[in-house]
Motif scaffolding. Structure first.
Motif, PDB file in Angstrom:
ATOM      1  N   ALA A  42       0.838  -1.193   0.000  1.00 37.95           N
ATOM      2  CA  ALA A  42       0.000   0.000   0.000  1.00 37.95           C
ATOM      3  C   ALA A  42       0.877   1.250   0.000  1.00 37.95           C
ATOM      4  N   ASP A  43       0.346   2.326  -0.584  1.00 38.04           N
ATOM      5  CA  ASP A  43       1.052   3.596  -0.554  1.00 38.04           C
ATOM      6  C   ASP A  43       0.973   4.217   0.830  1.00 38.04           C
ATOM      7  N   LEU A  44      -0.167   4.020   1.505  1.00 35.80           N
ATOM      8  CA  LEU A  44      -0.388   4.645   2.804  1.00 35.80           C
ATOM      9  C   LEU A  44      -1.278   3.754   3.653  1.00 35.80           C
ATOM     10  N   ILE A  45      -0.995   3.718   4.934  1.00 35.94           N
ATOM     11  CA  ILE A  45      -1.882   3.011   5.860  1.00 35.94           C
ATOM     12  C   ILE A  45      -2.335   4.009   6.917  1.00 35.94           C
ATOM     13  N   LYS A  65       9.432  -3.622   6.340  1.00 36.77           N
ATOM     14  CA  LYS A  65       9.533  -4.639   5.280  1.00 36.77           C
ATOM     15  C   LYS A  65       9.283  -4.049   3.899  1.00 36.77           C
ATOM     16  N   GLY A  66       8.919  -2.760   3.840  1.00 36.03           N
ATOM     17  CA  GLY A  66       8.659  -2.108   2.562  1.00 36.03           C
ATOM     18  C   GLY A  66       7.272  -2.380   2.004  1.00 36.03           C
ATOM     19  N   ILE A  67       6.376  -2.926   2.822  1.00 35.95           N
ATOM     20  CA  ILE A  67       5.022  -3.242   2.369  1.00 35.95           C
ATOM     21  C   ILE A  67       4.200  -1.968   2.219  1.00 35.95           C
ATOM     22  N   ILE A  68       4.424  -1.008   3.111  1.00 37.95           N
ATOM     23  CA  ILE A  68       3.737   0.276   3.034  1.00 37.95           C
ATOM     24  C   ILE A  68       4.766   1.394   2.947  1.00 37.95           C
ATOM     25  N   LYS A  69       4.414   2.450   2.215  1.00 38.31           N
ATOM     26  CA  LYS A  69       5.348   3.560   1.997  1.00 38.31           C
ATOM     27  C   LYS A  69       5.222   4.651   3.049  1.00 38.31           C
TER      28      LYS A  69
END
Length: 91
Positions: A42-45, A65-69
């Protein structure tokens, strides 16, 4: 917002709550807290604020982990330690 006031409803301070079975409460809890879901890229959480820094641990793990930016944390509350505190690992 001034023009839309007539369409706004006020939430009561103490709303009436329906009687729920334990099974219904468990189902609602699973739905709201997403305990059995994996975070996808995702770009944002968006994270609801909390005074407990541990409440953001899964978000921090996903970020590292780089999953969200980016992370957007709303609200929170007064901090018993008197100032803002960061979790270990936050930049």
């Amino acid at each position: 917002m001034k023009g839309n006031k007539k369409h706004m409803t006020k939430t009561p301070k103490f709303p009436s709550v329906p009687d729920l079975t334990n099974e219904q409460i468990e189902e609602l809890t699973k739905e709201v807290f997403c305990n059995d879901q994996q975070i996808k890229n995702a770009d944002l959480i968006f994270v609801f604020g909390s005074t407990d820094p541990g409440a953001f641990q899964k978000t921090l793990d996903a970020y590292q982990k780089g999953i969200i930016k980016e992370i957007l944390i709303s609200g929170g509350g007064s901090h018993p330690w008197g100032k803002t505190r960061k979790l270990d690992g936050w930049k």
